[in-house]
Design a protein around this motif. Structure first.
Motif, PDB file in Angstrom:
ATOM      1  N   ASP A 102       0.807  -1.216   0.000  1.00 34.38           N
ATOM      2  CA  ASP A 102       0.000   0.000   0.000  1.00 34.38           C
ATOM      3  C   ASP A 102       0.842   1.268   0.000  1.00 34.38           C
ATOM      4  N   ALA A 103       2.165   1.139   0.011  1.00 31.99           N
ATOM      5  CA  ALA A 103       3.036   2.306   0.150  1.00 31.99           C
ATOM      6  C   ALA A 103       3.625   2.732  -1.196  1.00 31.99           C
ATOM      7  N   ILE A 148       6.753   5.375  -2.390  1.00 36.24           N
ATOM      8  CA  ILE A 148       7.882   6.133  -1.863  1.00 36.24           C
ATOM      9  C   ILE A 148       8.567   6.848  -3.017  1.00 36.24           C
ATOM     10  N   ILE A 178       6.624   9.590   1.512  1.00 33.69           N
ATOM     11  CA  ILE A 178       6.119   8.237   1.703  1.00 33.69           C
ATOM     12  C   ILE A 178       4.615   8.331   1.874  1.00 33.69           C
ATOM     13  N   ARG A 179       3.880   7.623   1.011  1.00 39.23           N
ATOM     14  CA  ARG A 179       2.423   7.571   1.106  1.00 39.23           C
ATOM     15  C   ARG A 179       2.047   6.145   1.489  1.00 39.23           C
ATOM     16  N   ASN A 180       1.361   6.017   2.616  1.00 36.72           N
ATOM     17  CA  ASN A 180       0.924   4.707   3.091  1.00 36.72           C
ATOM     18  C   ASN A 180      -0.502   4.856   3.600  1.00 36.72           C
ATOM     19  N   TYR A 202      12.215   4.969   7.731  1.00 37.35           N
ATOM     20  CA  TYR A 202      10.883   4.374   7.821  1.00 37.35           C
ATOM     21  C   TYR A 202      10.991   2.857   7.862  1.00 37.35           C
ATOM     22  N   ALA A 213       8.508  -0.048   7.204  1.00 35.35           N
ATOM     23  CA  ALA A 213       7.171  -0.360   6.697  1.00 35.35           C
ATOM     24  C   ALA A 213       6.540  -1.528   7.447  1.00 35.35           C
TER      25      ALA A 213
END
Length: 192
Positions: free
Chosen positions: A24-25, A27, A49-51, A63, A65
């Motif tokens: 779901d991430a 980067i 970073i989009r999660n 980070y 994850a």
């Protein structure tokens, strides 16, 4: 631009514009490393970073994850796209499992409303969700509040996002148009 991979450590090193997609991430960064075995990474030069609904940005980001823990350094922001708020500053960490971000050094929270925004500045901002998962942002020391129709100062503050309620503690003073109010504790509801 340049990618090096160590098979022994299962770590990729990159030098140049990089895009990583993992579960779901998403980067984005220019330099850093990513361990594909442990899901730990460190990025620099404008890392994003989009999660899920969380977006982390900073000049340098560490980070993990696997655990959802991240540390951000210099020009950082932590944005919750579902809660319509952005927390920024120069140092922060985020524990996604507990939903507890902390930001210090020029800490600023921007709560975006339909037609206005609330700006809250403090030495430290910490989100401590209640048992129902509602955000309770705590601001500590030298708190300043700005909105088009009100301003305020105090030493400490609690912002309950789901109630749109501010509780100002320790020497609070609020101004709205030509009015001023002060007391030991001030409670302000932003609805209607």
């Amino acid at each position: 631009d340049t990618l090096k991979y160590s098979g022994a450590s299962e770590t990729a090193y990159f030098h140049g514009p990089t895009r990583i997609v993992a579960d779901d991430a998403l980067i984005l960064c220019t330099r850093g490393w990513y361990n594909t075995r442990t899901d730990q990474c460190q990025f620099s030069e404008g890392a994003t970073i989009r999660n899920g609904s969380t977006v982390l940005q900073g000049d340098s980001v560490f980070y993990n994850a696997a655990t959802g823990y991240g540390e951000l350094f210099c020009n950082i922001s932590i944005r919750d796209t579902t809660g319509n708020y952005i927390v920024s500053g120069d140092y922060g960490w985020l524990d996604e499992a507990s939903g507890k971000p902390l930001v210090t050094e020029r800490a600023l929270m921007t709560q975006i409303f339909d037609e206005d925004s609330l700006f809250l500045r403090a030495d430290t901002l910490l989100n401590l969700p209640d048992s129902a998962g509602n955000n309770r942002i705590r601001a500590y020391h030298d708190v300043r509040i700005f909105k088009t129709d009100l301003q305020g100062v105090c030493d400490s503050l609690i912002f309950e996002e789901h109630l749109e309620r501010l509780t100002l503690l320790k020497g609070p003073v609020m101004w709205s148009e030509k009015s001023q109010i002060s007391g030991d504790t001030l409670i302000l509801t932003l609805q209607d």
